[in-house]
Design an enzyme around this catalytic site. Structure first.
Site, PDB file in Angstrom:
ATOM      1  CD  GLU A 199       3.611  -7.776  -1.283  1.00 21.05           C
ATOM      2  OE1 GLU A 199       4.576  -7.610  -0.584  1.00 21.05           O
ATOM      3  OE2 GLU A 199       3.611  -8.715  -1.915  1.00 21.05           O
ATOM      4  CD  GLU A 233       4.360  -9.175  -5.838  1.00 24.22           C
ATOM      5  OE1 GLU A 233       4.806  -9.738  -5.256  1.00 24.22           O
ATOM      6  OE2 GLU A 233       4.257  -7.807  -6.116  1.00 24.22           O
TER       7      GLU A 233
END
Length: 543
Positions: free
Chosen positions: A175, A289
């Site tokens: 991320e 995710e």
């Protein structure tokens, strides 16, 4: 025909939805993309026996092939250090223990290359607020970073062999578009990190598979693929993340009204389209995710089953692996866990207690590998290898909402007479969700086969019993489906069971764990709350 179920809408009078399944409908391949990869906290946790027990338990009910976790380069793993002259010192002892443990349990890693060793960091004080305080700085030297990646990859190849490691995946960072990366500017500095990492891995062996950008909220994919194409940077897969409670603006850049239940499926379709229209249109997509909304501790409840099934239905054909975050509540982003049922991400709660989500995965695992076309938003119809139909049906009730109470009759399952052409599905009125057998939030009497009497169980926790064996129910994967076709079976793993305290929880451990009376009362109370929460249900029909 596979039954006509009453459907209760919260704002409308009771109505019926009749779903007709054509057993001769067109089929398409249906790989089990949702159960092949799971997420799991950070690397050092894999050395704990509780983590490995949870991994083995989930592998029993799912086609668990890959696991992804953060922080293989965190200082607690001890990979990187420097001597008194500032020269790099590498130590892969814990890395070996981590990957040895996975491979011993027949699970391979998706190696998320993160985070920055402090002595290699441009800013040693750039610590993320998570409890384990990972460093999110770029490296102080790209040459030193390249050297670390080269030694790391070469060590893996030498220890495990290229035939093994070539079956792993290497994902660059986590991320980088949010606070897990503080390079300036974020995107440009991440692309530089990716370029160096991918090039170094391929220099060790062109068979190593590398990808990214591993972004939050399905961002940066078009820019990433344009960058790699323009600069001839290797990329073997695209990875990104998206959760059902990510905002519409963050995930789509719009202000549309998209229900949370539909956001992950919609985001996956968006990213698949971005890949298809990129210079490299055939790359696989790994959604590394995702999870259902976290409000009201919904991740501990039976809501996860219908929400999972709906996401699988919407995502099929657009994603190659869909990685649920996480398989275990051995998880410390907010600090060590001391009690189960805190609304955490995993399929297994603290102390090895299976959550309803564990059973949802076990149920969907039994679907076939060929999908039959069907227009219902509440079914997945598949054909198994032996020719039977395996049908997942669900009733999706969002947290904070509740259906009407009723006492449904056990359903019957009928096979229609063979006829030419496709049967039409009768769906009167607006879209409604059929109330699957055993739907949560509805009053249901225990059903027993003719000639048997339902006997109530003692609902008092047993003193001295460990939590896992106390709260995990014995394995009862099927009950017979009554009706004209007595050989039909009905699996209702993800439903409230009035005969069990924490249904649907499954026996998974026989170890003795000291448990105080206060802890037993807490688990009992949370289990009852899960059992009473009106979050829909899911069932599996074999025809």
């Amino acid at each position: 025909m596979c039954t006509a179920w009453p459907c209760f809408s919260q704002s409308q009078p009771p109505a019926e939805e009749v779903v007709t399944i054509d057993a001769h409908a067109t089929t398409t391949p249906f790989p089990h993309f949702w159960e092949q990869m799971f997420g799991s906290g950070r690397a050092i946790l894999t050395l704990r026996e509780a983590y490995r027990e949870d991994l083995r338990a989930v592998k029993k009910v799912a086609d668990f092939r890959y696991v992804r976790f953060h922080a293989i380069l965190h200082d607690e793993v001890g990979v990187y250090n420097e001597d008194e002259h500032g020269n790099p010192v590498y130590n892969f002892a814990y890395v070996d223990s981590i990957y040895d443990g996975l491979l011993k349990n027949d699970v391979r890693p998706v190696v998320e290359i993160s985070f920055m060793p402090k002595k290699l960091a441009f800013n040693p004080d750039a610590l993320h607020p998570f409890w384990y305080k990972q460093n999110v700085s770029p490296p102080k030297s790209m040459e030193r970073w390249d050297d670390l990646i080269q030694h790391f990859a070469q060590h893996l190849v030498e220890r495990y062999g290229i035939d093994e490691v070539s079956q792993w995946y290497f994902e660059v960072w986590n991320e980088p578009n949010i606070d897990f990366w503080n390079g300036i500017p974020r995107q440009e500095s991440y692309f530089e990190l990716y370029d160096h990492t991918a090039g170094t891995l391929k220099s060790v062996s062109p068979r190593l598979r590398v990808g990214g950008p591993a972004t939050a909220a399905a961002q940066w994919v078009p820019e990433f693929l344009q960058h790699t194409a323009d600069n001839h940077i290797p990329v073997d897969f695209v990875s990104t993340h998206g959760y059902a409670d990510d905002t519409v603006h963050n995930m789509f850049g719009t202000h549309e009204d998209i229900p949370m239940d539909d956001r992950v499926g919609r985001a996956i379709a968006k990213v698949r389209g971005e890949i298809d229209h990129s210079p490299t249109p055939h790359l696989p997509l790994f959604w590394t995710e995702w999870n259902v909304p976290g409000m009201m501790e919904a991740r501990d409840t039976i809501y996860v089953g219908p929400a999972l099934a709906n996401t699988v239905r919407e995502s099929a054909g657009n994603v190659d692996m869909l990685s649920f975050w996480t398989f275990s509540d051995v998880f410390e982003e907010g600090g060590p866990t001391s009690t189960p049922f805190r609304g955490d991400f995993g399929l297994r709660a603290f102390d090895g207690i299976n959550k309803p989500s564990y059973y949802a995965y076990g149920l969907l695992h039994q679907l076939g590998d060929q999908r039959l076309a069907n227009t219902s938003h509440n079914l997945i119809v598949t054909r198994t290898s032996n020719g039977d139909l395996a049908i997942a049906a669900w009733n999706l009730v969002d947290p904070g909402h509740q259906g009407l109470s009723r006492e449904p009759e056990p359903p019957s399952v009928r096979r229609p007479a063979k006829r030419e052409g496709r049967d039409a599905a009768s769906r009167p009125g607006p879209r409604k969700r059929p109330a699957a057998v055993g739907s949560h939030g509805q009053t249901q009497k225990p059903y027993t086969r003719p000639g048997r009497t339902a006997k109530p169980r003692d609902r008092t926790p047993r003193p001295g019993a460990d939590r896992a064996s106390q709260w995990n129910s014995p394995p009862q994967p099927y009950s017979e489906c009554p009706g004209p076709d007595s050989n039909r079976r009905l699996a209702t793993l993800n439903r409230p069971n009035p005969d069990r305290i924490a249904s649907p929880l499954h026996r998974a451990s026989e170890k003795e764990i000291p448990t105080t009376e206060r802890q037993r009362k807490f688990v009992h109370q949370k289990a009852e709350q899960i059992n009473e929460a009106p979050h829909g249900g899911i069932a599996l029909l074999y025809c």
